[in-house]
Every structure is written in structure tokens, then in C-alpha cells.
Enzyme design. Structure first.
Site, PDB file in Angstrom:
ATOM      1  N   ASN A 184       0.858  -1.181   0.000  1.00 39.48           N
ATOM      2  CA  ASN A 184       0.000   0.000   0.000  1.00 39.48           C
ATOM      3  C   ASN A 184       0.900   1.239   0.000  1.00 39.48           C
ATOM      4  OD1 ASN A 184      -1.998   1.887   0.322  1.00 39.48           O
ATOM      5  ND2 ASN A 184      -2.488   1.373   2.434  1.00 39.48           N
ATOM      6  N   TRP A 185       1.117   1.772  -1.196  1.00 42.68           N
ATOM      7  CA  TRP A 185       1.981   2.964  -1.354  1.00 42.68           C
ATOM      8  C   TRP A 185       1.146   4.217  -1.124  1.00 42.68           C
ATOM      9  CZ3 TRP A 185       5.787   2.833  -6.143  1.00 42.68           C
ATOM     10  CH2 TRP A 185       6.811   1.924  -5.866  1.00 42.68           C
ATOM     11  N   LYS A 186       0.733   4.395   0.115  1.00 45.79           N
ATOM     12  CA  LYS A 186      -0.191   5.501   0.391  1.00 45.79           C
ATOM     13  C   LYS A 186       0.487   6.863   0.227  1.00 45.79           C
ATOM     14  CE  LYS A 186       0.220   3.943   5.156  1.00 45.79           C
ATOM     15  NZ  LYS A 186      -0.528   3.504   6.317  1.00 45.79           N
ATOM     16  N   HIS A 244     -10.260   1.365   4.232  1.00 48.20           N
ATOM     17  CA  HIS A 244      -9.025   1.597   4.991  1.00 48.20           C
ATOM     18  C   HIS A 244      -9.327   2.556   6.149  1.00 48.20           C
ATOM     19  CE1 HIS A 244      -4.955   2.683   6.077  1.00 48.20           C
ATOM     20  NE2 HIS A 244      -4.525   1.655   5.362  1.00 48.20           N
ATOM     21  N   GLU A 295      -7.731   4.870   7.427  1.00 45.55           N
ATOM     22  CA  GLU A 295      -7.411   6.291   7.189  1.00 45.55           C
ATOM     23  C   GLU A 295      -8.570   6.980   6.463  1.00 45.55           C
ATOM     24  OE1 GLU A 295      -3.570   5.724   5.400  1.00 45.55           O
ATOM     25  OE2 GLU A 295      -2.744   5.147   7.348  1.00 45.55           O
ATOM     26  N   GLU A 336      -6.772  -4.955   9.893  1.00 45.82           N
ATOM     27  CA  GLU A 336      -5.791  -3.925  10.225  1.00 45.82           C
ATOM     28  C   GLU A 336      -6.232  -3.185  11.482  1.00 45.82           C
ATOM     29  OE1 GLU A 336      -3.317  -2.818   6.522  1.00 45.82           O
ATOM     30  OE2 GLU A 336      -4.915  -1.355   6.729  1.00 45.82           O
ATOM     31  N   GLY A 393       1.194   2.004  11.116  1.00 44.55           N
ATOM     32  CA  GLY A 393       2.223   3.038  11.169  1.00 44.55           C
ATOM     33  C   GLY A 393       2.818   3.290  12.543  1.00 44.55           C
ATOM     34  N   SER A 436       2.078  -2.234  10.451  1.00 38.19           N
ATOM     35  CA  SER A 436       3.487  -2.223  10.877  1.00 38.19           C
ATOM     36  C   SER A 436       4.251  -3.513  10.577  1.00 38.19           C
ATOM     37  CB  SER A 436       3.587  -1.908  12.372  1.00 38.19           C
ATOM     38  OG  SER A 436       3.133  -0.608  12.633  1.00 38.19           O
ATOM     39  N   GLY A 449       2.253  -1.266   4.425  1.00 39.41           N
ATOM     40  CA  GLY A 449       2.337   0.150   4.067  1.00 39.41           C
ATOM     41  C   GLY A 449       3.778   0.597   3.998  1.00 39.41           C
ATOM     42  N   GLY A 450       4.246   1.235   5.061  1.00 40.02           N
ATOM     43  CA  GLY A 450       5.582   1.840   5.119  1.00 40.02           C
ATOM     44  C   GLY A 450       6.686   0.962   4.543  1.00 40.02           C
TER      45      GLY A 450
HETATM   46  C1  PEP Z   1      -1.616   0.317   5.846  1.00 38.36           C
HETATM   47  O1  PEP Z   1      -1.686   1.534   5.788  1.00 38.36           O
HETATM   48  O2  PEP Z   1      -2.442  -0.395   5.262  1.00 38.36           O
HETATM   49  C2  PEP Z   1      -0.502  -0.281   6.592  1.00 38.36           C
HETATM   50  C3  PEP Z   1      -0.544  -1.552   6.840  1.00 38.36           C
HETATM   51  O3  PEP Z   1       0.503   0.580   6.965  1.00 38.36           O
HETATM   52  P1  PEP Z   1       1.850   0.230   7.765  1.00 38.36           P
HETATM   53  O4  PEP Z   1       2.380  -1.070   7.252  1.00 38.36           O
HETATM   54  O5  PEP Z   1       2.753   1.377   7.486  1.00 38.36           O
HETATM   55  O6  PEP Z   1       1.463   0.123   9.213  1.00 38.36           O
END
Ligand code: PEP
Length: 241
Positions: A6-8, A94, A96, A163, A169, A202, A223-224
Site C-alpha cells: 500500500n503505497w499511500k 481503509h 485512514e 488492520e 504506522g 506495521s 504500508g511503510g
Molecule cells: C496500511 O496503511 O495499510 C498499513 C498496513 O501501513 P503500515 O504497514 O505502514 O502500518
């Protein structure tokens, strides 16, 4: 196993060069049965799809509008438009986006519209820290699943991503026992065959060693750590070693 990046709000045309490493890794590891999906910002769906044309890495989007047709929704795109530029998946629900006001009812409309457009859905569910502390996790998951998937009889296009909001994050992941309980609770909500259930929050090359031992998990939404090809590849490698 699914590995979904997920390249947010991340990435530009130059960033796409970093995918060469992932493509190379994938070619060298053809025997492993994992599925890679990149969900970049909408600006990169077309160029990324082109770049991945001769690979089996697929591309998805990060959200879509519930309306199937064109309309007065400045700044939005619908699932049909995303499909047209190469998306095969879309992340919906999601946290967010839920935090910005998307509710279960709207997410349900978005899922229906995406299915109609021919996309597969990565449907995110998860409790906040307050809900967890108040022991409401199962109640929240049940509500999000029942309402989000209301009147969707064919679940074959759905992948669920569990999630926990407090894990996204933050560097914090759930205790293995809690995670097992939540994943099995989600799977128990489906009388017939359960959709695949992924974990997200994470995930990194260290905690994957613990996470990969939870046998019910069908993959990860990342994500990150997915923004750095080396880190992303490390996560995949450590899942299988
Ligand atoms: C996400 O935003 O879907 C996610 C899993 O982010 P991260 O891995 O950065 O916690």
C-alpha cells in the site's frame, strides 16, 4: 500468500525504477506460491501497470468513489475508471479513509460498485485502541463485516485485511494470541467459504518472523515497509525461510 504493497500517498515516476529489484526477485523465485499486488496512488496506476506487464505482479488502487457513472464529484474517480487504467484491485474501508468520515454504509456501496466494475476488493476492517481496550474488537469486526458486505452474496471477489487501527504506522503489532483470535473470528463470520484474510499494520522484516507462524493468515497488507523494495523483498524472503 498475498503480499500487498500500500503505497499511500507515496511515489513518483522515478520511484518505479525501484521495482526492478522486485521483478528480478520474483523471476528468481518462481516456485514460491506468493502473489504480489502493488496499490500505488492513482497517478501511478497506468505507468506501473505498463512496467509490470510481463510479470505476474498485479496493480490495485487505494480507494474509489461509489458512483458507477461520471458525475459532479471533483477530485474523485470511480472503479470503472481505475479498471480502465490497469487496476485489478481496490482497497476499500481503509481506516485512514474511515477516519475521514467513510462509514460502513458508504463502504458497502463502494464495494458493490467496485464488484460491478470488475475489480477485486481488499476490504479493510479493524478496531481502534479505545475499542480494543473496551473489549469491543469482535463487536466492531462483526459490524464492519456485516454492514460492509451487506447484500453481497458472492464473496469470491473479496479479500479481507484485518488492520487494527492502533497498529498502522505505529510499529506495534498485536500479540500473537490476540491476532489468532481476531483472524479466526473474522473467518468464522462466513458460513460458506471464508474469503482470504490478511493482516496489516506495521509489518516489517523483523516481526514477520512471528507473524508468519500464525497459520490462519493468508498474507499481509504492507504500508511503510513496502515503499523500500529491499525491505519488501526481505519480508517475503523471511516468510519462506
Ligand atoms: C496500511 O496503511 O495499510 C498499513 C498496513 O501501513 P503500515 O504497514 O505502514 O502500518
Amino acid at each position: 500468500m498475498y503480499f500487498i504493497a500500500n503505497w499511500k500517498m507515496f511515489g513518483d515516476l522515478k520511484t518505479l525504477n525501484s521495482l526492478d529489484k522486485v521483478i528480478k526477485f520474483l523471476k528468481a523465485n518462481k516456485k514460491n506460491k506468493f502473489k504480489l499486488i502493488y496499490c500505488p496512488p492513482n497517478t501511478l496506476i497506468r505507468p506501473l501497470s505498463k512496467r509490470l506487464k510481463n510479470t505476474n505482479i498485479e496493480v490495485g488502487a487505494q480507494n474509489s468513489h461509489e458512483n458507477e457513472n461520471s458525475g459532479p464529484y471533483t477530485g474523485h474517480v470511480n472503479s470503472k475508471m481505475l479498471k480502465n487504467v490497469g487496476a485489478k484491485y481496490v482497497i476499500l474501508g481503509h481506516s485512514e479513509n474511515r477516519q475521514e468520515g467513510e462509514n460502513d454504509k458508504l463502504i458497502n456501496l463502494k464495494i458493490k460498485s467496485a464488484i460491478k466494475a470488475g475489480l477485486k476488493i481488499i476490504f479493510c476492517v479493524g478496531e481502534t485502541l479505545k475499542e480494543k481496550r473496551n473489549r469491543k474488537t469482535n463487536q466492531v469486526l462483526a459490524r464492519q463485516i456485516n454492514n460492509g458486505l451487506k447484500l453481497i452474496n458472492n464473496k469470491s471477489k473479496i479479500i479481507i485485511a484485518y488492520e487494527p487501527v492502533w497498529s498502522i504506522g505505529t510499529g506495534v503489532i498485536p500479540k500473537s494470541e490476540d491476532l489468532k483470535k481476531s483472524i479466526s473470528f473474522i473467518k468464522s463470520k462466513f458460513r460458506k467459504k471464508s474469503p482470504k484474510v490478511l493482516y496489516g499494520g506495521s509489518v516489517n522484516a523483523n516481526n514477520i518472523i512471528e507473524l508468519k507462524n500464525i497459520s490462519m493468515i493468508d498474507g499481509f497488507l504492507i504500508g511503510g515497509a513496502s515503499q523500500d523494495s529491499k525491505k519488501f523483498i526481505d519480508i517475503i524472503k523471511k516468510t519462506y525461510n
